[in-house]
Design an enzyme around this catalytic site. Structure first.
Site, mmCIF file in Angstrom:
data_model
loop_
_atom_site.group_PDB
_atom_site.id
_atom_site.type_symbol
_atom_site.label_atom_id
_atom_site.label_comp_id
_atom_site.label_asym_id
_atom_site.label_seq_id
_atom_site.Cartn_x
_atom_site.Cartn_y
_atom_site.Cartn_z
ATOM 1 N N LYS A 176 3.012 9.748 8.615
ATOM 2 C CA LYS A 176 2.787 9.336 10.005
ATOM 3 C C LYS A 176 3.705 10.039 11.025
ATOM 4 C CE LYS A 176 0.940 4.943 8.355
ATOM 5 N NZ LYS A 176 -0.488 4.888 8.483
ATOM 6 N N TYR A 182 0.858 -1.190 0.000
ATOM 7 C CA TYR A 182 0.000 0.000 0.000
ATOM 8 C C TYR A 182 0.889 1.233 0.000
ATOM 9 C CZ TYR A 182 -3.559 3.395 1.379
ATOM 10 O OH TYR A 182 -4.411 4.477 1.413
ATOM 11 N N ASP A 204 9.437 3.722 0.681
ATOM 12 C CA ASP A 204 8.256 4.276 1.335
ATOM 13 C C ASP A 204 8.406 3.984 2.825
ATOM 14 O OD1 ASP A 204 5.808 4.717 2.506
ATOM 15 O OD2 ASP A 204 4.644 3.952 0.810
HETATM 16 C C1 PLP Z 1 3.426 2.325 3.537
HETATM 17 C C2 PLP Z 1 2.427 3.431 3.348
HETATM 18 N N1 PLP Z 1 2.592 4.312 2.353
HETATM 19 C C3 PLP Z 1 1.731 5.326 2.152
HETATM 20 C C4 PLP Z 1 0.629 5.489 2.945
HETATM 21 C C5 PLP Z 1 -0.317 6.617 2.704
HETATM 22 O O1 PLP Z 1 -0.141 7.612 3.656
HETATM 23 P P1 PLP Z 1 -1.341 8.591 3.998
HETATM 24 O O2 PLP Z 1 -2.400 7.782 4.658
HETATM 25 O O3 PLP Z 1 -0.733 9.624 4.895
HETATM 26 O O4 PLP Z 1 -1.797 9.178 2.712
HETATM 27 C C6 PLP Z 1 0.415 4.601 4.004
HETATM 28 C C7 PLP Z 1 -0.747 4.743 4.898
HETATM 29 O O5 PLP Z 1 -1.063 3.948 5.722
HETATM 30 C C8 PLP Z 1 1.328 3.535 4.212
HETATM 31 O O6 PLP Z 1 1.159 2.637 5.207
#
Ligand code: PLP
Length: 499
Positions: A326, A203, A298
């Site tokens: 986060k 994700y 990421d």
């Molecule tokens: C690994 C990862 N990348 C990107 C995101 C997306 O971040 P946001 O919810 O701040 O848009 C998340 C959200 O949980 C995530 O776990």
């Protein structure tokens, strides 16, 4: 502890970046974790006994009437009745009144042990007072936003750079989703190439181009309702840990516009739910170098939770770009950022000191002083309190306890952790994939429903998890809190069929 239940670990992998301490005390043997997960999904699902589940649903109705009432109102005005994709909604979502440290309280006054921790940003526990005080101080001064430069933007960027030397320049943004978009745009502008490769099941937020291969590896555009096919044309996925497939795609892409970047969650898809072998990130780094693609980590989840040096420090692998979310704003809105190589990052500034064509980014509220002051002080507090390590120890204790319960009750379930990220796989739904399409078609729904039931049962027992299978620990999780949680898990798992 039964050996069948315990997720194996290798001895502590030496952290190549010795500048920081890390929350992962020993890195699991990914192959052994997979062997147990495969065994879990080979067996039929083992849900809660029906009478036990009926009791859980009765508990919801009697003890959570306020949540039920608010969620009924919410359904009339909010599509689906919940707005946060982590909000639990079986049988109805919990309405929260208060959160502090390791606990939260619902509108009916019930107290819960909170292992959701807002989805990961609060390694210090909810609503950490020293950070809150700094935020309030700032609000008295300039309010949450002015649209002009604020000293905390620079302070936060410099702190991130101190923790992660790969961050030669940093740009704060509004969310992880936006920051992934920005990183990809910069990678394409910089390399002049088009394709983006991600791991199936990972994700990376909900941008058009990355609603692709979500949750279940190999499913491509399955969840891409409302997204034109052309938008996904340059996004590709490869099966978790399949370096051979990655190499083949990189090779093919040479003939089709080239690969701009490989995008990885460094612990593996869904925060390590499908774990990677320790060497995986290093091998991907080599492939990126061979094929002239950028490596984007990421670190939305891992950034600062695994350690202040991030997963990149832990694995000793230097990405070209890193995406943050986060923890970057310590649990305060708005959490996003991208950083990395100066020559790539300068793409964001073309026109005012940058180079080449500009990779456009913006956001009325991005890099606002509130997010920056919160992130800056949260990260300093995490350093002062050694938070990734302390939270990681809590994660270890929780995992060991869960493994003991699983073994004692002779259940096929699997518990493993990467420090403060704890996985408890009971239904195994996350491990299904398109390589076994019949099994996927037959078992996706019942296993997903089982997961919802388990999550609801934990909640009724006073423990909030992420979607019934993942838990984030924090420094607020003392031994007493963890042991209290384990007693509750034991009680729930005693109600599993055949336990
Ligand atoms: C690994 C990862 N990348 C990107 C995101 C997306 O971040 P946001 O919810 O701040 O848009 C998340 C959200 O949980 C995530 O776990």
């Amino acid at each position: 502890m039964s050996t069948a239940a315990a997720a194996a670990t290798t001895s502590a992998a030496p952290a190549p970046d010795a500048a920081h301490r890390y929350g992962i005390s020993s890195y699991h043997d990914a192959e052994q974790v997979y062997a147990r997960l495969r065994e879990l999904i080979r067996q039929p699902p083992r849900p809660l006994r029906r009478e036990r589940m009926a009791q859980v649903l009765r508990d919801f109705e009697t003890r959570m009437a306020g949540s039920r009432c608010l969620s009924d109102q919410a359904k009339q005005i909010l599509p689906g009745g919940v707005q946060h994709n982590l909000a639990f909604n079986h049988p109805f979502p919990l309405a929260v009144a208060r959160a502090q440290g390791a606990h939260l309280w619902d509108v009916d006054g019930n107290r819960y042990i909170d292992f959701l921790q807002a989805g990961g940003p609060t390694v210090l526990g909810s609503n950490h007072p020293p950070v809150r005080e700094k935020v309030i101080e700032l609000l008295h001064g300039c309010g949450p936003v002015t649209g002009l430069l604020h000293e905390y933007e620079v302070k936060l960027a410099a702190l991130v750079q101190r923790f992660m030397p790969s961050i030669e320049m940093f740009r704060m943004l509004g969310s992880g989703t936006e920051s992934v978009m920005a990183a990809i745009r910069a990678a394409r502008a910089f390399t002049g190439k088009k394709k983006i490769l991600k791991v199936g099941g990972a994700y990376h937020g909900w941008s058009d181009q990355l609603v692709y291969g979500l949750h279940v590896p190999g499913t491509g555009r399955l969840e891409a309702a409302g997204i034109p096919r052309s938008v996904s044309r340059h996004t590709q996925e490869f099966f978790p840990n399949d370096l051979g497939a990655l190499r083949r795609k990189l090779r093919l892409n040479r003939l089709r516009g080239g690969t701009a970047a490989v995008l990885l969650e460094p612990l593996g898809p869904e925060s390590g739910t499908r774990p990677v072998p320790f060497e995986f990130n290093r091998e991907v780094r080599k492939l990126c170098d061979e094929f002239g693609a950028l490596l984007i980590f990421d670190e939305v989840v891992t950034g600062f939770r695994v350690g202040l040096g991030g997963a990149q420090g832990y694995f000793g692998v230097k990405p070209d770009l890193t995406v943050f979310g986060k923890c970057i704003s310590g649990g305060y809105p708005m959490a996003g950022g991208v950083g990395g190589r100066k020559d790539v990052m300068l793409r964001f500034a073309a026109g005012i000191g940058g180079i080449g064509e500009r990779a456009y980014v913006g956001g009325t509220l991005s890099a606002n002083p509130l997010s920056c002051v919160a992130g800056y002080h949260a990260l300093l507090e995490m350093e002062r309190l050694d938070a990734p390590v302390v939270a990681g120890r809590a994660g270890d204790r929780l995992t060991r306890g869960l493994q003991e319960i699983i073994g004692r009750r002779k259940l096929p379930f699997v518990a493993y952790n990467q420090g403060s990220i704890v996985h408890l796989e009971t239904s195994g739904v996350m491990l299904l994939d398109l390589r076994h399409p019949l099994k996927l078609a037959r078992e996706l729904k019942p296993r997903k429903h089982m997961l919802e039931e388990m999550g609801a049962a934990y909640l009724a027992a006073g423990v909030v998890t992420l979607a019934g299978s993942r838990m984030y620990t924090s420094i607020s999780d003392t031994d007493e809190v963890i042991d209290d949680a384990l007693g509750r898990f034991d009680e729930v798992l005693s109600g599993v069929e055949g336990a």
